[in-house]
Design a protein around this motif. Structure first.
Motif, PDB file in Angstrom:
ATOM      1  N   VAL A  61       1.627  -2.086  -4.197  1.00  0.00           N
ATOM      2  CA  VAL A  61       0.587  -1.377  -3.430  1.00  0.00           C
ATOM      3  C   VAL A  61      -0.011  -2.269  -2.352  1.00  0.00           C
ATOM      4  O   VAL A  61      -1.095  -2.004  -1.834  1.00  0.00           O
ATOM      5  CB  VAL A  61      -0.530  -0.846  -4.358  1.00  0.00           C
ATOM      6  CG1 VAL A  61       0.014   0.201  -5.310  1.00  0.00           C
ATOM      7  CG2 VAL A  61      -1.212  -1.978  -5.129  1.00  0.00           C
ATOM      8  N   LYS A  64      -1.663  -1.116   0.805  1.00  0.00           N
ATOM      9  CA  LYS A  64      -2.943  -0.397   0.729  1.00  0.00           C
ATOM     10  C   LYS A  64      -4.149  -1.329   0.694  1.00  0.00           C
ATOM     11  O   LYS A  64      -5.285  -0.864   0.818  1.00  0.00           O
ATOM     12  CB  LYS A  64      -2.959   0.518  -0.496  1.00  0.00           C
ATOM     13  CG  LYS A  64      -1.936   1.658  -0.417  1.00  0.00           C
ATOM     14  CD  LYS A  64      -1.960   2.527  -1.654  1.00  0.00           C
ATOM     15  CE  LYS A  64      -1.006   3.709  -1.522  1.00  0.00           C
ATOM     16  NZ  LYS A  64       0.385   3.293  -1.297  1.00  0.00           N
ATOM     17  N   SER A 298      -3.930  -1.516  -9.359  1.00  0.00           N
ATOM     18  CA  SER A 298      -2.866  -0.755  -8.687  1.00  0.00           C
ATOM     19  C   SER A 298      -3.010   0.742  -8.975  1.00  0.00           C
ATOM     20  O   SER A 298      -2.788   1.579  -8.090  1.00  0.00           O
ATOM     21  CB  SER A 298      -1.490  -1.262  -9.132  1.00  0.00           C
ATOM     22  OG  SER A 298      -1.319  -1.147 -10.531  1.00  0.00           O
ATOM     23  N   GLU A 302      -3.580   3.688  -6.060  1.00  0.00           N
ATOM     24  CA  GLU A 302      -2.624   4.799  -5.997  1.00  0.00           C
ATOM     25  C   GLU A 302      -3.315   6.139  -6.238  1.00  0.00           C
ATOM     26  O   GLU A 302      -3.044   7.134  -5.544  1.00  0.00           O
ATOM     27  CB  GLU A 302      -1.522   4.595  -7.043  1.00  0.00           C
ATOM     28  CG  GLU A 302      -0.534   3.503  -6.688  1.00  0.00           C
ATOM     29  CD  GLU A 302       0.539   3.324  -7.752  1.00  0.00           C
ATOM     30  OE1 GLU A 302       0.261   3.630  -8.930  1.00  0.00           O
ATOM     31  OE2 GLU A 302       1.649   2.883  -7.404  1.00  0.00           O
ATOM     32  N   HIS A 305      -5.469   7.158  -3.288  1.00  0.00           N
ATOM     33  CA  HIS A 305      -4.588   7.571  -2.187  1.00  0.00           C
ATOM     34  C   HIS A 305      -4.020   8.962  -2.436  1.00  0.00           C
ATOM     35  O   HIS A 305      -4.046   9.830  -1.549  1.00  0.00           O
ATOM     36  CB  HIS A 305      -3.459   6.551  -2.029  1.00  0.00           C
ATOM     37  CG  HIS A 305      -2.405   6.958  -1.047  1.00  0.00           C
ATOM     38  ND1 HIS A 305      -2.639   7.002   0.314  1.00  0.00           N
ATOM     39  CD2 HIS A 305      -1.108   7.359  -1.231  1.00  0.00           C
ATOM     40  CE1 HIS A 305      -1.535   7.404   0.933  1.00  0.00           C
ATOM     41  NE2 HIS A 305      -0.603   7.635   0.020  1.00  0.00           N
ATOM     42  N   GLN A 306      -3.508   9.202  -3.635  1.00  0.00           N
ATOM     43  CA  GLN A 306      -2.899  10.490  -3.953  1.00  0.00           C
ATOM     44  C   GLN A 306      -3.909  11.629  -3.900  1.00  0.00           C
ATOM     45  O   GLN A 306      -3.554  12.770  -3.594  1.00  0.00           O
ATOM     46  CB  GLN A 306      -2.227  10.419  -5.323  1.00  0.00           C
ATOM     47  CG  GLN A 306      -0.987   9.542  -5.344  1.00  0.00           C
ATOM     48  CD  GLN A 306      -0.497   9.215  -6.741  1.00  0.00           C
ATOM     49  OE1 GLN A 306      -1.059   9.665  -7.744  1.00  0.00           O
ATOM     50  NE2 GLN A 306       0.546   8.402  -6.841  1.00  0.00           N
TER      51      GLN A 306
END
Length: 413
Positions: A61, A64, A298, A302, A305-306
């Protein structure tokens, strides 16, 4: 009018104990063995970032988040001095306690929902050894802007927030306290309705009553609503479940969440790798501490973001200091405020970057020195605040949000 974007929020991860930047985020593979330590760097999803082999999920990641490898402060090399400076931007002097960045968010943005604007999970920092205020309070902004402290471990099977339990799950005395709270507020206002004290008491009691009776608040803290696979992705331990809870809280309108990854450096796991008891060893960091953090961090990036939340939610990874460039006789590293690494993601931050650099042994900044005030100014920028403005300080005098010369880390945006 509230400043900044009303959708903005911040999750401050405070890595209590002081992670070893040289063993994690700022490795020195070409340095002598007593400097570089036992771990090797690995490539990541970002061309600019190499990190330690003990953070393999970070590598996936790395596009990000960004790293600032030139952080430093001039405070004493004791934990609570760093806690104070890194969370407020200043060392407390003259009896003035500067508010935590989350308290400033509470003051400027206010409450968005039934939940409090500023929350600390799982609980406030414990003992650090220096007997100094730890900076996790409202400071001169007042106790109205102190954080709501979870004071519970969300990884426990029986996890509940006692003051948020529905009436049929609490004792008679606690239920009576709830029922009498409004009466107390009403009587307070009746007796002192023209006083500032009455207004403050009314506001505080009303806010507490509102949260304790709120279905939304109970739901936000209820991790059982998360699918098992999501909970397991974060890690079924205190660190992982606190990160997941932080996501749920900002998703439900909390402005600022501070996650204390650990609570004390004495006889418990933390990042404090002196190498001998009551502290931890490098091996314990490799086998226990780093994997928990790697998994939880992480997963959080994630997940945000999702869910389309990362643009509005800044995630900061801070610590009180780094560790000595040279490995000590016990195989660990000691306190080192002269150089360390912090991470930033979301809230307008562009991922996959490295800002600043340390010298060849990770002892001092070699480029773009970054102090606590710059870190806090960057958080304020992520929340949409004007860092050059003032707060009502002690005795009502204007107090600058950050000191002159402290600026957001522009290279991150």
């Amino acid at each position: 009018m509230k400043p900044g974007n009303d959708e903005k929020a911040c999750i401050m991860i405070f890595n209590l104990g002081g992670p070893s930047h040289i063993d994690l985020w700022d490795m020195k593979p070409d340095a002598p063995s007593e400097i570089r330590g036992p771990f090797k760097p690995i490539r990541t999803k970002s061309e600019d970032i190499d990190i330690s082999e003990i953070l393999p999920l970070h590598a996936k990641v790395a596009d990000k988040f960004s790293l600032v490898r030139s952080c430093h402060h001039s405070g004493a090399a004791v934990h609570d001095a760093g806690w104070q400076m890194m969370q407020t931007g200043r060392r407390f002097t003259g009896g003035v306690e500067t508010p935590h960045a989350g308290a400033v968010a509470s003051y400027l943005m206010g409450r968005k929902t039934d939940l409090p604007p500023f929350v600390v999970v799982p609980e406030l920092m414990g003992r650090g050894g220096g007997n100094l205020p730890n900076g996790q309070a409202g400071g001169f902004l007042g106790k109205a802007h102190d954080p709501f402290e979870l004071a519970a471990d969300p990884s426990k099977p029986d996890f509940k927030v006692p003051d948020l339990l529905p009436p049929d799950q609490i004792g008679a005395s606690r239920l009576q306290r709830r029922r009498s709270m409004r009466d107390i507020v009403d009587q307070t206002v009746k007796d002192f309705e023209t006083s500032e004290d009455a207004r403050l008491l009314n506001d505080n009691f009303s806010a507490a009553f509102r949260m304790m009776t709120s279905e939304q608040a109970r739901s936000a803290f209820d991790l059982s609503q998360e699918p098992t696979k999501v909970r397991e992705r974060y890690g079924m331990n205190r660190v992982g479940q606190c990160f997941l809870l932080a996501r749920r809280l900002v998703e439900n309108g909390v402005r600022f969440v501070t996650v204390n990854t650990f609570l004390t450096v004495f006889n418990e796991l933390s990042w404090d790798i002196h190498g001998s008891k009551p502290f931890i060893s490098v091996q314990q960091m490799k086998e226990q501490v780093a994997p928990m953090y790697d998994q939880a961090y992480s997963a959080l990036l994630e997940d945000l973001h999702q869910r389309g939340m990362l643009d509005n939610v800044m995630v900061t990874g801070l610590s009180e200091f780094g560790r000595t460039p040279k490995v000590n006789p016990a195989g660990g590293r000691d306190h080192w405020p002269s150089c360390f690494t912090c991470s930033f993601a979301g809230g307008g931050v562009k991922g996959g970057r490295v800002v600043g650099k340390s010298d060849p042994i990770g002892g001092f900044p070699a480029d773009r020195p970054t102090g606590p005030g710059d870190i806090v100014a960057t958080i304020f920028k992520g929340l949409g605040f004007d860092h050059t403005s003032h707060l009502p300080g002690p005795a009502g005098r204007p107090f600058p949000m950050v000191d002159i010369g402290d600026e957001p880390i522009s290279e991150l945006f």
